[in-house]
Design an enzyme around this catalytic site. Sequence first.
Site, PDB file in Angstrom:
ATOM      1  CE  LYS A  95      -1.826   1.659   4.060  1.00 41.86           C
ATOM      2  NZ  LYS A  95      -1.406   2.900   4.403  1.00 41.86           N
ATOM      3  CG  ASN A  96       2.297   2.605   3.540  1.00 41.60           C
ATOM      4  OD1 ASN A  96       1.397   2.917   3.249  1.00 41.60           O
ATOM      5  ND2 ASN A  96       2.704   2.538   4.632  1.00 41.60           N
TER       6      ASN A  96
ATOM      7  CG  ASP B 261       3.408   1.310   9.614  1.00 41.48           C
ATOM      8  OD1 ASP B 261       3.436   1.609   8.356  1.00 41.48           O
ATOM      9  OD2 ASP B 261       3.018   2.264  10.113  1.00 41.48           O
TER      10      ASP B 261
ATOM     11  NE  ARG C 256      -7.054   4.762   5.305  1.00 34.04           N
ATOM     12  CZ  ARG C 256      -6.564   6.001   5.826  1.00 34.04           C
ATOM     13  NH1 ARG C 256      -7.064   6.378   7.037  1.00 34.04           N
ATOM     14  NH2 ARG C 256      -5.579   6.435   4.941  1.00 34.04           N
TER      15      ARG C 256
ATOM     16  NE  ARG D 206       0.692  10.179   9.932  1.00 35.19           N
ATOM     17  CZ  ARG D 206       0.198   9.195   9.149  1.00 35.19           C
ATOM     18  NH1 ARG D 206      -0.699   8.804   9.548  1.00 35.19           N
ATOM     19  NH2 ARG D 206       0.828   8.743   8.046  1.00 35.19           N
TER      20      ARG D 206
HETATM   21  C1  EPZ Z   1       4.490   6.770   6.089  1.00 36.26           C
HETATM   22  O1  EPZ Z   1       3.788   8.098   6.757  1.00 36.26           O
HETATM   23  C2  EPZ Z   1       3.533   5.703   6.152  1.00 36.26           C
HETATM   24  N1  EPZ Z   1       2.448   5.973   5.190  1.00 36.26           N
HETATM   25  C3  EPZ Z   1       2.874   5.284   7.617  1.00 36.26           C
HETATM   26  O2  EPZ Z   1       2.097   4.197   7.298  1.00 36.26           O
HETATM   27  C4  EPZ Z   1       4.298   4.742   8.474  1.00 36.26           C
HETATM   28  O3  EPZ Z   1       3.622   4.900   9.582  1.00 36.26           O
HETATM   29  C5  EPZ Z   1       5.181   6.023   8.396  1.00 36.26           C
HETATM   30  O4  EPZ Z   1       5.525   6.359   7.145  1.00 36.26           O
HETATM   31  C6  EPZ Z   1       6.662   5.706   9.329  1.00 36.26           C
HETATM   32  O5  EPZ Z   1       7.010   4.539   8.822  1.00 36.26           O
HETATM   33  C7  EPZ Z   1       2.599   6.086   3.870  1.00 36.26           C
HETATM   34  O6  EPZ Z   1       3.614   5.635   3.305  1.00 36.26           O
HETATM   35  C8  EPZ Z   1       1.346   6.233   3.190  1.00 36.26           C
HETATM   36  P1  EPZ Z   1       6.595  10.292   8.307  1.00 36.26           P
HETATM   37  P2  EPZ Z   1       4.321   9.440   6.793  1.00 36.26           P
HETATM   38  O7  EPZ Z   1       6.732  11.309   7.539  1.00 36.26           O
HETATM   39  O8  EPZ Z   1       5.217   9.431   5.569  1.00 36.26           O
HETATM   40  C9  EPZ Z   1       6.613  13.455  11.591  1.00 36.26           C
HETATM   41  C10 EPZ Z   1       0.235   2.844   7.604  1.00 36.26           C
HETATM   42  O9  EPZ Z   1      -0.311   2.289   8.642  1.00 36.26           O
HETATM   43  N2  EPZ Z   1       6.476  14.362  10.532  1.00 36.26           N
HETATM   44  O10 EPZ Z   1       7.742   9.013   8.240  1.00 36.26           O
HETATM   45  O11 EPZ Z   1       3.380  10.237   7.034  1.00 36.26           O
HETATM   46  C11 EPZ Z   1       5.302  12.595  11.864  1.00 36.26           C
HETATM   47  O12 EPZ Z   1       4.405  13.246  12.392  1.00 36.26           O
HETATM   48  C12 EPZ Z   1       0.707   4.321   7.752  1.00 36.26           C
HETATM   49  O13 EPZ Z   1       0.425   2.304   6.385  1.00 36.26           O
HETATM   50  C13 EPZ Z   1       6.698  15.529  11.044  1.00 36.26           C
HETATM   51  O14 EPZ Z   1       6.837  16.154  12.156  1.00 36.26           O
HETATM   52  O15 EPZ Z   1       5.422   9.215   8.097  1.00 36.26           O
HETATM   53  C14 EPZ Z   1       5.818  11.253  12.444  1.00 36.26           C
HETATM   54  O16 EPZ Z   1       5.599  11.518  13.903  1.00 36.26           O
HETATM   55  C15 EPZ Z   1       0.495   4.857   9.098  1.00 36.26           C
HETATM   56  N3  EPZ Z   1       6.600  16.619   9.755  1.00 36.26           N
HETATM   57  C16 EPZ Z   1       7.183  11.113  12.006  1.00 36.26           C
HETATM   58  O17 EPZ Z   1       7.912  12.447  11.449  1.00 36.26           O
HETATM   59  C17 EPZ Z   1       6.657  15.822   8.668  1.00 36.26           C
HETATM   60  O18 EPZ Z   1       6.549  17.035   7.711  1.00 36.26           O
HETATM   61  C18 EPZ Z   1       7.659  10.094  10.925  1.00 36.26           C
HETATM   62  O19 EPZ Z   1       6.444  10.458  10.010  1.00 36.26           O
HETATM   63  C19 EPZ Z   1       6.505  14.814   8.183  1.00 36.26           C
HETATM   64  C20 EPZ Z   1       6.428  13.643   9.481  1.00 36.26           C
END
Ligand code: EPZ
Length: 423
Positions: free
Chosen positions: A22-23, A309, A401, A123
């Site tokens: 998915k991701n 995840d 989802r 997020r």
């Molecule tokens: C991706 O989300 C995945 N989703 C998530 O999977 C996964 O949990 C996550 O990466 C971590 O591996 C998709 O790929 C669609 P991040 P993403 O940016 O990219 C903070 C699932 O269950 N952050 O690596 O949104 C954020 O809040 C989903 O399939 C900022 O602060 O995750 C988090 O605490 C859930 N500012 C941390 O960084 C930003 O601009 C990591 O988020 C971006 C992120």
Amino acid sequence: MDRIVVTGNGPLQGTIPIAGAKNACLTLMPATLLSDEPLTLTNAPRLSDIRTMTQLLQSLGCEVTSLQDGQVIAMSSHDIGNLTAHYDIVRKMRASILVLGPMLARHGRAVVSLPGGCAIGARPVDLHLKALEAMGAEMDLRDGYVHAKAPAGGLRGGEIDFPFVSVGATENALMAATLARGTTVIRNAAREPEIVDLAICLRKMGARIEGEGTSTITVEGVDRLHGATHPVVTDRIELGTYMLAPAICGGEVECLGGRIELVGAFCEKLDAAGIDVTQTEKGLKVSRRGDLIRAVNVTTEPFPGFPTDLQAQMMALLCTAQGTSVLEEKIFENRFMHAPELMRMGARIDVHGGTATVTGVKTLRGAPVMATDLRASVSLILAGLAAEGETVVSRVYHLDRGYEHVVRKLRGVGAKIERIKGE
Ligand code: EPZ
């Protein structure tokens, strides 16, 4: 709303096919915006999030055709008439923000709704915006939208130093950099297999990328990208989820398409807990070494560390382990919502901030429970597979989802599980 009813039914036997990620698919699909030639994805998963991304791309003017029962997605972005990603679609799925970088890189402008938070955390997308600003973009936040504009000559190659790892921000920066003039260096880049899969696809489209899968990715911008056909990488989170089914219930299950390198840190923890994992030609064969599961401590980290995840699903295993396990959730600020639901089944879990302490009990008892987010919902199903009696999981739309045909896949290895249509 539909519910899923699971009844503990003893050891599992057989094979479970693992779908495309998915991701990975959610970042590969927006890559179509980088080229006016067709991009076709194969091995695509059949999920509601993919349908949402399809709607979003179509709202921008992309042609998106789903073939072979959704396993092939044929896209063309020849005539993009609209550069605005509206809130009513973006709010349903945060990954919508991934159209920002590609639209900016190819069309010089983009208006994308801010995604807003979700159940597991605020997020924000500040790192996405800062990365694109490092390539010369101007970002104006107003009315809940990002109004982004590239310089007159288009995005320029830039130096991007992420303060901490972000999968999505790395993906947005990587896609934008492929068409930026000059060289872009992304430091503290995410190393997830989904990033590597995106880089492989972009390279097939003519991008010049080095270092994917490491913390530093270097991109030489090119004038244009051409079309390609690309198979979506195996879903390592679905893989890890189904590997836990025989771990929790006993028996032996082979997860078809599974590869150890996709779940290295996860397999180390399974080994410590007393679970055997063997790489076969067809996938990963999983079985319990003995009758007892041993307690282990888990800390979630960016890849190649233990994936956030899989934290909820691992907790379901550790609820009946011998001893006490400590799980630290370091990626998201509110990702233990499955704990109170597991406690309804008799689990003993203490949550303090980002740490959950699980004291193993002999067995869980089936109960009515509620899904709160995608991965929490499947952890409740895993717990129900081994619990005494019947577990009824409500709000299973969360499940749709990220998991296709859960009932069919688990029934295929002997689980007693059914989906009840809601009113
Ligand atoms: C991706 O989300 C995945 N989703 C998530 O999977 C996964 O949990 C996550 O990466 C971590 O591996 C998709 O790929 C669609 P991040 P993403 O940016 O990219 C903070 C699932 O269950 N952050 O690596 O949104 C954020 O809040 C989903 O399939 C900022 O602060 O995750 C988090 O605490 C859930 N500012 C941390 O960084 C930003 O601009 C990591 O988020 C971006 C992120």
